[in-house]
Design an enzyme around this catalytic site. Structure first.
Site, PDB file in Angstrom:
ATOM      1  N   MET A  27      -6.991   6.689  -2.112  1.00 48.89           N
ATOM      2  CA  MET A  27      -7.704   6.485  -3.380  1.00 48.89           C
ATOM      3  C   MET A  27      -6.736   5.984  -4.449  1.00 48.89           C
ATOM      4  O   MET A  27      -7.040   6.053  -5.647  1.00 48.89           O
ATOM      5  CB  MET A  27      -8.381   7.770  -3.831  1.00 48.89           C
ATOM      6  CG  MET A  27      -9.434   8.237  -2.824  1.00 48.89           C
ATOM      7  SD  MET A  27     -10.759   9.202  -3.558  1.00 48.89           S
ATOM      8  CE  MET A  27      -9.859  10.572  -4.214  1.00 48.89           C
ATOM      9  N   GLY A  28      -5.575   5.475  -4.021  1.00 49.40           N
ATOM     10  CA  GLY A  28      -4.637   4.891  -4.979  1.00 49.40           C
ATOM     11  C   GLY A  28      -3.843   5.920  -5.754  1.00 49.40           C
ATOM     12  O   GLY A  28      -3.777   7.086  -5.373  1.00 49.40           O
ATOM     13  N   LEU A  30      -0.671   5.761  -5.875  1.00 53.06           N
ATOM     14  CA  LEU A  30       0.130   6.033  -4.681  1.00 53.06           C
ATOM     15  C   LEU A  30       1.424   6.764  -5.010  1.00 53.06           C
ATOM     16  O   LEU A  30       2.047   6.526  -6.036  1.00 53.06           O
ATOM     17  CB  LEU A  30       0.442   4.717  -3.963  1.00 53.06           C
ATOM     18  CG  LEU A  30      -0.780   3.916  -3.487  1.00 53.06           C
ATOM     19  CD1 LEU A  30      -0.329   2.647  -2.762  1.00 53.06           C
ATOM     20  CD2 LEU A  30      -1.693   4.748  -2.588  1.00 53.06           C
ATOM     21  N   HIS A  31       1.804   7.658  -4.106  1.00 49.61           N
ATOM     22  CA  HIS A  31       3.060   8.399  -4.234  1.00 49.61           C
ATOM     23  C   HIS A  31       3.734   8.431  -2.861  1.00 49.61           C
ATOM     24  O   HIS A  31       3.221   7.840  -1.891  1.00 49.61           O
ATOM     25  CB  HIS A  31       2.787   9.805  -4.780  1.00 49.61           C
ATOM     26  CG  HIS A  31       1.713  10.557  -4.038  1.00 49.61           C
ATOM     27  ND1 HIS A  31       1.829  10.907  -2.712  1.00 49.61           N
ATOM     28  CD2 HIS A  31       0.489  10.995  -4.431  1.00 49.61           C
ATOM     29  CE1 HIS A  31       0.744  11.559  -2.334  1.00 49.61           C
ATOM     30  NE2 HIS A  31      -0.099  11.616  -3.346  1.00 49.61           N
ATOM     31  N   HIS A  34       1.621   9.134   0.312  1.00 51.16           N
ATOM     32  CA  HIS A  34       0.898   7.971   0.851  1.00 51.16           C
ATOM     33  C   HIS A  34       1.861   7.053   1.605  1.00 51.16           C
ATOM     34  O   HIS A  34       1.551   6.545   2.677  1.00 51.16           O
ATOM     35  CB  HIS A  34       0.263   7.165  -0.289  1.00 51.16           C
ATOM     36  CG  HIS A  34      -0.785   7.897  -1.076  1.00 51.16           C
ATOM     37  ND1 HIS A  34      -0.643   8.173  -2.416  1.00 51.16           N
ATOM     38  CD2 HIS A  34      -1.991   8.385  -0.720  1.00 51.16           C
ATOM     39  CE1 HIS A  34      -1.715   8.803  -2.851  1.00 51.16           C
ATOM     40  NE2 HIS A  34      -2.555   8.954  -1.847  1.00 51.16           N
ATOM     41  N   GLY A 144      -3.135  12.613   6.054  1.00 55.25           N
ATOM     42  CA  GLY A 144      -2.176  13.666   5.716  1.00 55.25           C
ATOM     43  C   GLY A 144      -2.696  15.048   6.102  1.00 55.25           C
ATOM     44  O   GLY A 144      -3.874  15.357   5.929  1.00 55.25           O
ATOM     45  N   LYS A 146      -1.908  17.475   4.464  1.00 59.34           N
ATOM     46  CA  LYS A 146      -2.143  18.067   3.145  1.00 59.34           C
ATOM     47  C   LYS A 146      -3.639  18.351   2.952  1.00 59.34           C
ATOM     48  O   LYS A 146      -4.023  19.365   2.387  1.00 59.34           O
ATOM     49  CB  LYS A 146      -1.629  17.084   2.088  1.00 59.34           C
ATOM     50  CG  LYS A 146      -2.192  17.207   0.707  1.00 59.34           C
ATOM     51  CD  LYS A 146      -1.383  18.172  -0.092  1.00 59.34           C
ATOM     52  CE  LYS A 146      -1.765  18.304  -1.541  1.00 59.34           C
ATOM     53  NZ  LYS A 146      -3.052  17.836  -1.958  1.00 59.34           N
ATOM     54  N   GLN A 150     -10.138  17.845   5.776  1.00 56.68           N
ATOM     55  CA  GLN A 150     -10.546  16.439   5.895  1.00 56.68           C
ATOM     56  C   GLN A 150     -10.021  15.836   7.202  1.00 56.68           C
ATOM     57  O   GLN A 150     -10.757  15.175   7.941  1.00 56.68           O
ATOM     58  CB  GLN A 150     -10.001  15.653   4.697  1.00 56.68           C
ATOM     59  CG  GLN A 150     -10.141  14.145   4.830  1.00 56.68           C
ATOM     60  CD  GLN A 150      -9.631  13.417   3.602  1.00 56.68           C
ATOM     61  OE1 GLN A 150     -10.342  13.324   2.610  1.00 56.68           O
ATOM     62  NE2 GLN A 150      -8.415  12.922   3.648  1.00 56.68           N
TER      63      GLN A 150
HETATM   64  P1  AMP Z   1      -5.892  10.351  -1.304  1.00 55.87           P
HETATM   65  O1  AMP Z   1      -5.399   9.115  -1.962  1.00 55.87           O
HETATM   66  O2  AMP Z   1      -5.619  11.602  -2.060  1.00 55.87           O
HETATM   67  O3  AMP Z   1      -7.319  10.221  -0.818  1.00 55.87           O
HETATM   68  O4  AMP Z   1      -5.014  10.503   0.025  1.00 55.87           O
HETATM   69  C1  AMP Z   1      -4.937   9.471   0.974  1.00 55.87           C
HETATM   70  C2  AMP Z   1      -4.224   9.986   2.199  1.00 55.87           C
HETATM   71  O5  AMP Z   1      -2.907  10.400   1.853  1.00 55.87           O
HETATM   72  C3  AMP Z   1      -4.925  11.196   2.836  1.00 55.87           C
HETATM   73  O6  AMP Z   1      -4.864  11.083   4.247  1.00 55.87           O
HETATM   74  C4  AMP Z   1      -4.097  12.339   2.332  1.00 55.87           C
HETATM   75  O7  AMP Z   1      -4.134  13.474   3.170  1.00 55.87           O
HETATM   76  C5  AMP Z   1      -2.707  11.720   2.327  1.00 55.87           C
HETATM   77  N1  AMP Z   1      -1.819  12.467   1.440  1.00 55.87           N
HETATM   78  C6  AMP Z   1      -2.071  12.871   0.163  1.00 55.87           C
HETATM   79  N2  AMP Z   1      -1.036  13.590  -0.320  1.00 55.87           N
HETATM   80  C7  AMP Z   1      -0.108  13.644   0.666  1.00 55.87           C
HETATM   81  C8  AMP Z   1       1.187  14.240   0.782  1.00 55.87           C
HETATM   82  N3  AMP Z   1       1.737  14.935  -0.202  1.00 55.87           N
HETATM   83  N4  AMP Z   1       1.851  14.081   1.955  1.00 55.87           N
HETATM   84  C9  AMP Z   1       1.301  13.380   2.975  1.00 55.87           C
HETATM   85  N5  AMP Z   1       0.091  12.794   2.933  1.00 55.87           N
HETATM   86  C10 AMP Z   1      -0.609  12.920   1.791  1.00 55.87           C
END
Ligand code: AMP
Length: 273
Positions: A27-28, A30-31, A34, A144, A146, A150
């Site tokens: 969902m952007g 990004l860190h 991601h 992830g 995390k 999901q």
């Molecule tokens: P999101 O942008 O929050 O929807 O996350 C996109 C993907 O990145 C999902 O598969 C999350 O589980 C993964 N993700 C989010 N935070 C982390 C993290 N700290 N470490 C590893 N993967 C992550």
């Protein structure tokens, strides 16, 4: 890096993909979490696709859809630096039509823990991921740990709908402080960020107890609850890999899940044992 905003552009770009396609939906904002998914996808595939789409269907009424961080320019630069081959940034109208069929999350698995607090969240998340899978047709998709529930539900969906897509679980990336990276951390003030450390500290406390041979879930839950004080706790749960609550912790079979509120921000974290 090709940036596709429409489905036509996406399909054209995918035609140039030689070999296996690895896909990381996001969902952007990004860190490094991601980017760890992207790095793994780069290692295991010839062509890597990332999507950025703040999916309205997975936000419940009154949640943070409107204010969810959007940082498109920075995200594009990060993807370019990470050597992403194709970045898909669709508008909502590209993804959703009127009165459509949709995926329904499992009635039990989708209604516990995160699903209990965020009704319809997993219906929305699974539906968009299925749409993205059908558009991108990856061999492997990276998620992830995390977001443990999901990841579990997507793995189930990929299997139930015979997608042949391999779902690859990726470790949680953390700050040196222990805080799990999350786009929602951007909501935290400095003092809230300190409070947020209670989540990872509580899991660390649990792991110390487990190392000292504590196996009773109740004792672990109590210890976590102590560390989390005075945060508002949504849940502390100890489950097996199928998200069934367990009384006794078994190595290789257990996940400890926590969700708590720091001010107005909901945070989740977990530990796989
Ligand atoms: P999101 O942008 O929050 O929807 O996350 C996109 C993907 O990145 C999902 O598969 C999350 O589980 C993964 N993700 C989010 N935070 C982390 C993290 N700290 N470490 C590893 N993967 C992550």
């Amino acid at each position: 890096m090709i940036i596709a905003r429409g489905i036509g552009e996406l399909k054209n770009a995918l035609r140039s993909a030689g070999g296996s396609v690895g896909f990381a939906p996001t969902m952007g904002a990004l860190h490094a979490g991601h980017l760890s998914l992207v790095e793994r996808a780069k290692k295991e595939n010839e062509f890597v696709v990332v999507s950025i789409f703040v999916n309205p269907a997975q936000f419940s009424a009154g949640e943070d859809f409107e204010k969810y961080p959007r940082k498109e320019e920075a995200d594009i630069a990060l993807c370019r630096a990470a050597l992403v081959d194709l970045l898909f940034i669709p508008k909502t109208e590209e993804i959703y039509g009127e009165d459509e069929p949709a995926i329904r999350a499992p009635s039990i698995g989708g209604a516990i823990y995160e699903g209990k607090i965020r009704p319809l969240h997993f219906d929305g998340a699974l539906t968009v991921v299925m749409k993205l899978f059908n558009l991108i047709k990856p061999q492997r998709a990276y998620f992830g740990k995390k977001d443990a529930q999901q990841l579990w539900l997507i793995t189930k969906m990929a299997k139930s709908f015979f997608t042949d897509i391999e779902i690859i679980p990726c470790e949680t990336t953390r700050e040196i402080s222990g805080l799990a990276l999350s786009s929602r951390n951007a909501y935290l003030s400095e003092s809230e960020k300190n409070e947020a450390l209670k989540l990872s500290s509580s899991l660390l406390e649990a792991s110390k107890l487990i190392k000292k041979n504590e196996t009773r879930s109740l004792a672990i839950v109590q210890a976590i609850g102590e560390v989390l004080k005075p945060l508002t706790i949504d849940y502390i749960a100890i489950v097996d890999r199928d998200f069934k609550p367990i009384d006794t912790i078994k190595k290789g079979e257990t996940i400890i899940l926590i969700a708590a509120r720091v001010g107005a921000t909901r945070l989740i974290d977990n530990m796989w044992i």
